[in-house]
Design a protein around this motif. Structure first.
Motif, PDB file in Angstrom:
ATOM      1  N   ARG A  97      66.770  53.226  87.493  1.00 16.85           N
ATOM      2  CA  ARG A  97      65.929  52.970  86.621  1.00 16.85           C
ATOM      3  C   ARG A  97      64.852  54.080  86.465  1.00 16.85           C
ATOM      4  O   ARG A  97      64.310  54.217  85.164  1.00 16.85           O
ATOM      5  N   LEU A  99      64.290  56.197  82.584  1.00 17.05           N
ATOM      6  CA  LEU A  99      62.799  56.242  82.377  1.00 17.05           C
ATOM      7  C   LEU A  99      62.433  57.799  82.009  1.00 17.05           C
ATOM      8  O   LEU A  99      61.659  58.157  81.086  1.00 17.05           O
ATOM      9  N   ASN A 140      64.583  59.969  81.196  1.00 13.59           N
ATOM     10  CA  ASN A 140      65.593  60.470  80.245  1.00 13.59           C
ATOM     11  C   ASN A 140      66.124  61.575  80.800  1.00 13.59           C
ATOM     12  O   ASN A 140      66.771  62.635  80.109  1.00 13.59           O
ATOM     13  N   LEU A 167      67.093  49.067  79.132  1.00 20.28           N
ATOM     14  CA  LEU A 167      65.920  49.913  79.459  1.00 20.28           C
ATOM     15  C   LEU A 167      66.175  51.268  78.590  1.00 20.28           C
ATOM     16  O   LEU A 167      65.117  51.787  78.072  1.00 20.28           O
ATOM     17  N   ARG A 227      65.276  50.278  74.714  1.00 22.62           N
ATOM     18  CA  ARG A 227      63.837  49.908  74.716  1.00 22.62           C
ATOM     19  C   ARG A 227      63.159  51.369  74.502  1.00 22.62           C
ATOM     20  O   ARG A 227      62.173  51.565  73.730  1.00 22.62           O
ATOM     21  N   HIS A 228      63.607  52.211  75.067  1.00 29.43           N
ATOM     22  CA  HIS A 228      62.835  53.673  74.991  1.00 29.43           C
ATOM     23  C   HIS A 228      63.614  54.550  74.092  1.00 29.43           C
ATOM     24  O   HIS A 228      63.126  55.646  73.955  1.00 29.43           O
ATOM     25  N   PHE A 285      66.669  56.272  74.223  1.00 23.38           N
ATOM     26  CA  PHE A 285      67.279  57.268  75.173  1.00 23.38           C
ATOM     27  C   PHE A 285      68.757  57.214  74.571  1.00 23.38           C
ATOM     28  O   PHE A 285      69.648  56.725  75.376  1.00 23.38           O
ATOM     29  N   ALA A 319      61.232  47.734  69.025  1.00 25.68           N
ATOM     30  CA  ALA A 319      60.588  49.041  69.468  1.00 25.68           C
ATOM     31  C   ALA A 319      60.461  50.317  68.388  1.00 25.68           C
ATOM     32  O   ALA A 319      59.788  51.168  68.790  1.00 25.68           O
ATOM     33  N   LYS A 360      63.134  52.094  67.434  1.00 22.97           N
ATOM     34  CA  LYS A 360      64.118  53.133  67.867  1.00 22.97           C
ATOM     35  C   LYS A 360      65.232  53.194  66.921  1.00 22.97           C
ATOM     36  O   LYS A 360      66.218  52.578  67.292  1.00 22.97           O
TER      37      LYS A 360
END
Length: 293
Positions: free
Chosen positions: A9, A13, A15, A46, A49-50, A52, A85, A87
């Motif tokens: 994880r 996060l 990346n 995960l 959401r970001h 990546f 989000a 993205k």
């Protein structure tokens, strides 16, 4: 030594694709790596959401979604998290690779299109991709009967609103409480703008029907009437439409619409303070009289 799940994880996060590759290669059983402390989100949740995208593509290629599409405790897919989000690149990739999940809804009854319209970041590629690969989503409604157009209107996302209308969203669709999208306009200025868009698109549709009828009848000559002239003068170019979108969003007066650039949200709309509330205390007042309905 840090637990493998936590290391994976953390690598996501950060990346850090090479580190993610190494951890997955050495621990293939931890690929999905469900986090029960975070609504049972998986590795792909995960990454989505970001935003990546490279890590998400690696996880998918390694078989992350081979058995089933990931859904957390709120029934959210990675596509939903990416849409919410903002993205966009991630959302487009997921929508193209897993089109069957486009119409799926989360626990609150929201699908990816509704979430993208609320975020306001999907007007360039994500919203068209969702509609192209899942056309039925345009008329879908959440548990309260609200369509994507309701959510775009309530969020004040005018570009999303215009795009939905261009793709054929019904501006007169009523939710479970008989409210149409225009009732959820964030401001009275946005409501006036929305109504102007509806008039424009209805004119274009009517013109298209008349043109089709003329072609079927084989008419060789077109008579120009006063109504046609008015419609011709009322049309605006693509550049002017985009300029008016930006003007409305930035709080500037629009051509032909008089309103104050500092005007606040109209009192007692369904979105005022209480959110999507329809209790007697949250009733909307009539625009003309102010009495409750």
């Amino acid at each position: 030594m840090i637990d493998v799940s936590r290391r994976l994880r953390r690598a996501i996060l950060l990346n850090n694709l090479p580190l993610v590759r190494r951890i997955v290669r050495n621990n293939p059983s931890r690929l999905r790596n469900v986090d029960f402390d975070d609504k049972s989100n998986t590795s792909l949740h995960l990454a989505a959401r970001h935003g990546f995208t490279q890590i998400a593509e690696f996880l998918i290629d390694k078989g992350h979604e081979d058995e089933m599409i990931s859904r957390n405790n709120d029934f959210e897919t990675p596509l939903m998290l990416a849409a919410a989000a903002g993205k966009e690149d991630m959302g487009v990739m997921l929508a193209k690779r897993f089109p069957r999940c486009i119409p799926w809804r989360d626990r609150a009854g929201l699908d990816a299109l509704m979430l993208a319209c609320k975020s306001g970041f999907g007007t360039l590629h994500l919203i068209p991709t969702l509609i192209l690969h899942g056309p039925s989503i345009l008329a879908a409604a959440d548990s309260n009967g609200n369509t994507a157009l309701h959510h775009a209107s309530a969020s004040g996302e005018l570009k999303a609103l215009r795009m939905l209308l261009q793709y054929g969203a019904n501006p007169l669709a009523s939710n479970a409480y008989s409210w149409t999208p225009v009732h959820y306009s964030a401001t009275s200025a946005a409501e006036a703008y929305f109504k102007t868009l509806i008039i424009e698109f209805e004119k274009k549709k009517a013109e298209g029907r008349r043109e089709g009828e003329r072609r079927r009848k084989g008419a060789g000559v077109r008579l120009v009437t006063d109504e046609d002239g008015l419609e011709g003068r009322g049309r605006v170019s693509g550049d002017r439409e985009r300029a008016r979108d930006d003007a409305a969003i930035n709080g500037l007066p629009q051509p032909g619409i008089e309103w104050s650039p500092i005007e606040k949200r109209r009192a007692m709309t369904p979105t005022e303070s209480r959110g999507w509330t329809f209790t007697p205390e949250g009733m909307r007042a009539r625009a003309e009289t102010g009495e409750s309905i």
